[in-house]
Design an enzyme around this catalytic site. Structure first.
Site, PDB file in Angstrom:
ATOM      1  CG  ASP A  29      -1.991   1.044   1.214  1.00  0.00           C
ATOM      2  OD1 ASP A  29      -2.957   0.985   0.445  1.00  0.00           O
ATOM      3  OD2 ASP A  29      -1.830   1.996   2.002  1.00  0.00           O
TER       4      ASP A  29
ATOM      5  CG  HIS B 253      -5.681  -2.955  -0.661  1.00  0.00           C
ATOM      6  ND1 HIS B 253      -4.920  -2.531  -1.737  1.00  0.00           N
ATOM      7  CD2 HIS B 253      -5.265  -2.222   0.418  1.00  0.00           C
ATOM      8  CE1 HIS B 253      -4.087  -1.574  -1.327  1.00  0.00           C
ATOM      9  NE2 HIS B 253      -4.274  -1.381  -0.044  1.00  0.00           N
TER      10      HIS B 253
END
Length: 357
Positions: free
Chosen positions: A157, A315
């Site tokens: 991320d 994610h």
């Protein structure tokens, strides 16, 4: 009729003005004004290699650039090489707890630190303290602080975004690079600028850049939106650590300032975006943040040194597929150690190309 309309408008205006006040009050009451996490962090030992020899991660404090970072360290004394792990938003070094002991047991010296804004002792107030050049500089400063001349780098991320910047600016020190979820930043930026699907996926960034409102919504009612929504896939022990960090006054603002400060810094003209560092990219095909356009576009920045792995995940790769990610990272590190960087032939890796979901 006119009087009734006036009263109705006044009530509506009053409600509109009341909503921000209620949000602010609910957020304020949710904060840990005793700063328990910061107090506990201050009691941690200062990093010494001898205290970090075990494979189980040890919490320690590392002084760098006039700040004090909270870090997890393991495997010091190992002879396979050095690894730095970078977390994303809204997490901490705890996200890598499944990976750290595996790498340490394999002989790697591992550093995973709570980045700028997340560490209580490294939380400047100024917005421009969170520009991307400073975030990337922290990687090398922390490496120097623990004695890592050359190292492998892994990031997820925002940690992946910082890692890409570190690779662009200091690739001679980086033996290998693993990006989790976030593709090459040049390709990612191009997709945001031209691909409708990626534009929709990235729309949340505009909200995160809004002053005070994200903090108010995230922390309202005891951080219920984060606990029950954002952290739906996370283990309770991780959620407890993350919310201990963000419940301190100023911590959530510091983390969101990464997004807000990203617009303060124009890209350097003629920046070298082609990557020569051996790179592993791992992506979850159910990731709501990253679409296909950026993944396809990133390949033009590599010359045979990109390995791609697609997982059936979203994610939060370390929460959903920790074993698969850890095995892929360890294989990548083993293939690109110091000897390989100096010209020895690296083991051949099997390819798992990314395809459309």
């Amino acid at each position: 009729m006119k009087r009734a309309l006036t009263i109705t408008v006044s009530v509506l205006v009053g409600l509109i003005l009341l909503i921000p006040l209620v949000l602010w009050a609910g957020a304020f009451l949710s904060l840990d004004h005793d700063q328990s996490h910061g107090s506990a962090t201050a009691e941690l030992p200062v990093f010494r290699p001898a205290l970090s020899a075990a494979s189980a991660p040890e919490l320690a404090l590392i002084d760098s650039a006039g700040m004090r970072f909270r870090a997890r360290t393991a495997g010091f004394g190992g002879n396979r090489g050095n690894v730095i792990l970078l977390h994303g938003f809204p997490e901490s070094s705890a996200m890598d707890l499944p990976m750290i002991p595996v790498l340490a047991e394999a002989g790697y010296q591992v550093l995973a630190f709570d980045q700028r804004g997340y560490s209580p002792g490294a939380r400047p107030e100024a917005l421009d303290a969170y520009t991307t050049d400073k975030l990337a500089a922290d990687v090398f400063a922390l490496a120097d602080a623990v004695g890592f001349e050359r190292f492998h780098l892994v990031g997820h991320d925002w940690g992946a975004a910082v890692g890409w910047l570190a690779v662009f600016g200091g690739s001679e020190r980086i033996l290998s690079w693993t990006a989790l979820s976030i593709p090459h930043l040049g390709a990612y930026a191009d997709a945001i600028g031209s691909d409708p699907d990626q534009q929709e996926r990235s729309a949340y960034v505009g909200f995160f850049q809004t002053p005070w409102l994200p903090e108010a919504l995230f922390s309202f009612n005891g951080f219920s939106m984060m606990r029950d929504g954002v952290y739906g896939e996370h283990a309770p022990v991780l959620v407890d650590e993350y919310l201990a960090i963000f419940s301190e006054p100023g911590a959530l603002t510091a983390a969101l300032n990464w997004y807000r400060a990203s617009g303060l810094q124009a890209p350097a003209e003629g920046a070298a975006l082609d990557v020569r560092v051996p790179t592993l990219f791992v992506w979850g095909n159910a990731d709501p943040v990253v679409g296909q356009a950026a993944l396809e576009a990133q390949r033009r920045h590599f010359d045979g040194n990109l390995r791609e792995i697609e997982l059936d995940a979203g994610h939060w790769l370390m929460e959903e597929a920790a074993q698969a990610v850890t095995e892929a990272v360890l294989s990548h590190l083993d293939a690109h150690g110091e000897a390989d960087a100096d010209g020895a032939e690296a083991p051949e890796l099997s390819e798992q190309p990314i395809t459309a979901p």
